[in-house]
Write a protein that holds these residues in place. Structure first.
Motif, PDB file in Angstrom:
ATOM      1  N   SER A 193      -3.943   8.844  21.606  1.00 33.44           N
ATOM      2  CA  SER A 193      -3.359   8.225  20.417  1.00 33.44           C
ATOM      3  C   SER A 193      -3.918   6.824  20.257  1.00 33.44           C
ATOM      4  O   SER A 193      -4.344   6.195  21.230  1.00 33.44           O
ATOM      5  CB  SER A 193      -1.830   8.187  20.511  1.00 33.44           C
ATOM      6  N   VAL A 194      -3.904   6.363  19.009  1.00 36.18           N
ATOM      7  CA  VAL A 194      -4.396   5.030  18.668  1.00 36.18           C
ATOM      8  C   VAL A 194      -3.493   4.468  17.573  1.00 36.18           C
ATOM      9  O   VAL A 194      -3.206   5.151  16.590  1.00 36.18           O
ATOM     10  CB  VAL A 194      -5.854   5.076  18.137  1.00 36.18           C
ATOM     11  N   ALA A 195      -3.045   3.225  17.762  1.00 36.22           N
ATOM     12  CA  ALA A 195      -2.310   2.540  16.700  1.00 36.22           C
ATOM     13  C   ALA A 195      -3.336   1.922  15.749  1.00 36.22           C
ATOM     14  O   ALA A 195      -4.293   1.281  16.191  1.00 36.22           O
ATOM     15  CB  ALA A 195      -1.418   1.455  17.281  1.00 36.22           C
ATOM     16  N   MET A 196      -3.155   2.153  14.451  1.00 33.85           N
ATOM     17  CA  MET A 196      -4.060   1.593  13.448  1.00 33.85           C
ATOM     18  C   MET A 196      -3.246   0.967  12.329  1.00 33.85           C
ATOM     19  O   MET A 196      -2.100   1.338  12.093  1.00 33.85           O
ATOM     20  CB  MET A 196      -4.984   2.677  12.872  1.00 33.85           C
ATOM     21  N   GLY A 197      -3.856   0.032  11.638  1.00 30.71           N
ATOM     22  CA  GLY A 197      -3.213  -0.600  10.503  1.00 30.71           C
ATOM     23  C   GLY A 197      -4.226  -0.966   9.452  1.00 30.71           C
ATOM     24  O   GLY A 197      -5.395  -1.211   9.761  1.00 30.71           O
ATOM     25  N   ILE A 198      -3.782  -0.970   8.208  1.00 31.24           N
ATOM     26  CA  ILE A 198      -4.639  -1.429   7.114  1.00 31.24           C
ATOM     27  C   ILE A 198      -3.764  -2.132   6.081  1.00 31.24           C
ATOM     28  O   ILE A 198      -2.706  -1.635   5.689  1.00 31.24           O
ATOM     29  CB  ILE A 198      -5.442  -0.280   6.464  1.00 31.24           C
ATOM     30  N   ASP A 199      -4.206  -3.304   5.683  1.00 31.19           N
ATOM     31  CA  ASP A 199      -3.586  -4.076   4.613  1.00 31.19           C
ATOM     32  C   ASP A 199      -4.543  -3.969   3.437  1.00 31.19           C
ATOM     33  O   ASP A 199      -5.645  -4.526   3.481  1.00 31.19           O
ATOM     34  CB  ASP A 199      -3.397  -5.522   5.062  1.00 31.19           C
ATOM     35  N   ALA A 200      -4.142  -3.189   2.422  1.00 22.92           N
ATOM     36  CA  ALA A 200      -5.053  -2.918   1.308  1.00 22.92           C
ATOM     37  C   ALA A 200      -4.300  -2.869  -0.008  1.00 22.92           C
ATOM     38  O   ALA A 200      -3.100  -2.586  -0.045  1.00 22.92           O
ATOM     39  CB  ALA A 200      -5.776  -1.595   1.542  1.00 22.92           C
ATOM     40  N   THR A 201      -5.032  -3.131  -1.080  1.00 17.45           N
ATOM     41  CA  THR A 201      -4.521  -2.935  -2.427  1.00 17.45           C
ATOM     42  C   THR A 201      -5.081  -1.620  -2.930  1.00 17.45           C
ATOM     43  O   THR A 201      -6.306  -1.417  -2.931  1.00 17.45           O
ATOM     44  CB  THR A 201      -4.935  -4.082  -3.358  1.00 17.45           C
TER      45      THR A 201
END
Length: 123
Positions: A83-91
């Motif tokens: 498993s991998v924690a991922m994040g994205i802050d996008a419009t």
């Protein structure tokens, strides 16, 4: 490659934004991709097969107007799973800005990623 090697390579490519290369290099032809039930706009949906996963990725990238930031954590490996924690802050087009965090779970079979599933808050 074993599960740990695949996990590290996936993280490396994702941190570089090379998602298509990761799919070409690491995924089985019959891999399955599963989204959260009830994801906005039907999400990208659940798909089977590498071509369908590539298309799902293209549609997701086309939905983004601007990426403001992102993150890819270190993998946690257990047997044939990681498993991998991922994040994205996008419009996103027609939705607006979202800062999304998720846990991505992968299963490895015969040296390739055979299953991916994403867990995140919906709504």
């Amino acid at each position: 490659m074993n599960t740990e090697q695949i996990a590290k390579r996936l993280v490396e490519l994702c941190r570089e934004g090379k998602y298509e290369q990761a799919q070409d290099e690491l995924y089985a032809q019959d891999a399955v991709s599963v989204e959260m039930e009830g994801s906005p706009g039907g999400g990208a949906g659940n798909v089977k097969g590498l071509d369908a996963i590539r298309e799902k990725g293209r549609k997701w990238q086309e939905s983004i107007e601007t990426i403001h930031g992102g993150s890819v954590g270190d993998p946690v490996v257990a047997g044939d799973w990681f498993s991998v924690a991922m994040g994205i802050d996008a419009t996103y087009k027609g939705i607006g800005r979202m800062d999304m965090k998720e846990i991505c779970v992968y299963q490895v079979r015969d040296g390739k990623i055979a299953h991916e599933q994403f867990f995140y808050n919906v709504g």
